[in-house]
Design an enzyme around this catalytic site. Structure first.
Site, PDB file in Angstrom:
ATOM      1  N   LYS A  83       0.862  -1.192   0.000  1.00  5.13           N
ATOM      2  CA  LYS A  83       0.000   0.000   0.000  1.00  5.13           C
ATOM      3  C   LYS A  83       0.895   1.237   0.000  1.00  5.13           C
ATOM      4  O   LYS A  83       1.777   1.376   0.856  1.00  5.13           O
ATOM      5  CB  LYS A  83      -0.828  -0.031   1.288  1.00  5.13           C
ATOM      6  CG  LYS A  83      -2.234   0.472   1.158  1.00  5.13           C
ATOM      7  CD  LYS A  83      -2.903   0.252   2.518  1.00  5.13           C
ATOM      8  CE  LYS A  83      -4.321   0.680   2.518  1.00  5.13           C
ATOM      9  NZ  LYS A  83      -4.827   0.775   3.901  1.00  5.13           N
TER      10      LYS A  83
HETATM   11  C1  E4P Z   1      -8.218   1.045   4.410  1.00  6.94           C
HETATM   12  O1  E4P Z   1      -7.496   0.691   3.522  1.00  6.94           O
HETATM   13  C2  E4P Z   1      -8.152   2.400   5.008  1.00  6.94           C
HETATM   14  O2  E4P Z   1      -6.894   2.624   5.553  1.00  6.94           O
HETATM   15  C3  E4P Z   1      -9.241   2.551   6.039  1.00  6.94           C
HETATM   16  O3  E4P Z   1     -10.463   2.109   5.453  1.00  6.94           O
HETATM   17  C4  E4P Z   1      -9.362   3.961   6.570  1.00  6.94           C
HETATM   18  O4  E4P Z   1     -10.507   4.034   7.374  1.00  6.94           O
HETATM   19  P1  E4P Z   1     -10.760   5.252   8.385  1.00  6.94           P
HETATM   20  O5  E4P Z   1     -11.016   6.492   7.588  1.00  6.94           O
HETATM   21  O6  E4P Z   1     -11.966   4.829   9.177  1.00  6.94           O
HETATM   22  O7  E4P Z   1      -9.529   5.374   9.237  1.00  6.94           O
END
Ligand code: E4P
Length: 217
Positions: A83
């Site tokens: 990522k």
């Molecule tokens: C997933 O890949 C993201 O990092 C995550 O969904 C972020 O979610 P949040 O905005 O609730 O922290």
């Protein structure tokens, strides 16, 4: 639509996996911190539980350092998706890592132009953050709809991974908008199965069945 679990809690992942309900997992530095565990240990465990893509996020900010971190993370297991953040450095790292055959999830996407660039950089997944846009009084779901149109216009193969999901409504709306994947916190995945009329109906069927005195097995 595929379902990913948005968590680094291995117990929860194992439980959902037993139900056959998840196709992958997404983690981020905040979720790793919340788990209180070593990043490599936790990612190895997750990759042992789940066959599908497991997103592991780099924390470097320069593209060459992101590539080094991405290569290290990808050594954990063949189902790691590296990522990277949606910055110019992140896009450059995406191009390099994806050309090496690694899955790349480009995260922190808040506009359709950003999504367009990620697709051009060869991203496997683009992660638009729905909830965080809604938090600002914007409509996060419009972004999923726009990216769907753009990707279809040019037959980009990058998968739209709806992220920052805060409610069951976000899940159904993502499906309606044509997201390929939705990554959901475990508590919300469980809520998807619940409906008060299901509980009420089941209670009354079972009460009637009891009165028949019959058995099926
Ligand atoms: C997933 O890949 C993201 O990092 C995550 O969904 C972020 O979610 P949040 O905005 O609730 O922290």
């Amino acid at each position: 639509m595929e379902f990913f679990a948005d968590t680094a809690e291995t117990k929860e992942i194992a439980e959902l996996s037993d139900f056959g309900m998840i196709d992958g997992v997404t983690t981020n530095p905040s979720l790793i911190k919340k788990s209180g565990r070593d990043v490599f240990q936790v990612l190895e465990e997750i990759c042992d539980i789940v066959d599908g893509p497991v997103s592991a996020e780099v924390v470097a900010v320069k593209s060459e350092d992101m590539v080094t971190e991405g290569r290290r993370l990808a050594q954990i297991a063949t189902n790691i998706a590296v990522k990277v953040p949606l910055t110019l450095d992140g896009l450059k790292a995406c191009k390099i890592l994806s050309s090496e055959g690694k899955m790349v999830n480009v995260t922190l996407c808040f506009s359709s132009n950003q999504a367009l660039l990620a697709a051009k950089a060869g991203a496997t997944f683009i992660s638009p953050f729905i909830g965080r846009l809604d938090d600002l009084g914007m409509n996060g779901m419009n972004l999923i709809e726009d990216i769907r149109v753009i990707y279809d216009n040019y037959a980009f193969e990058t998968k739209i991974l709806a992220a920052s999901i805060r409610s069951p409504v976000h899940v159904s709306e993502s499906a309606l908008a044509g997201a390929d994947v939705v990554t959901v916190p475990p508590a919300i995945i469980k809520k998807l199965a619940h409906h008060p009329l299901t509980d009420k109906g089941l209670q009354s069927f079972l009460a009637d069945w009891d009165q028949t005195g019959m058995r099926i097995v």
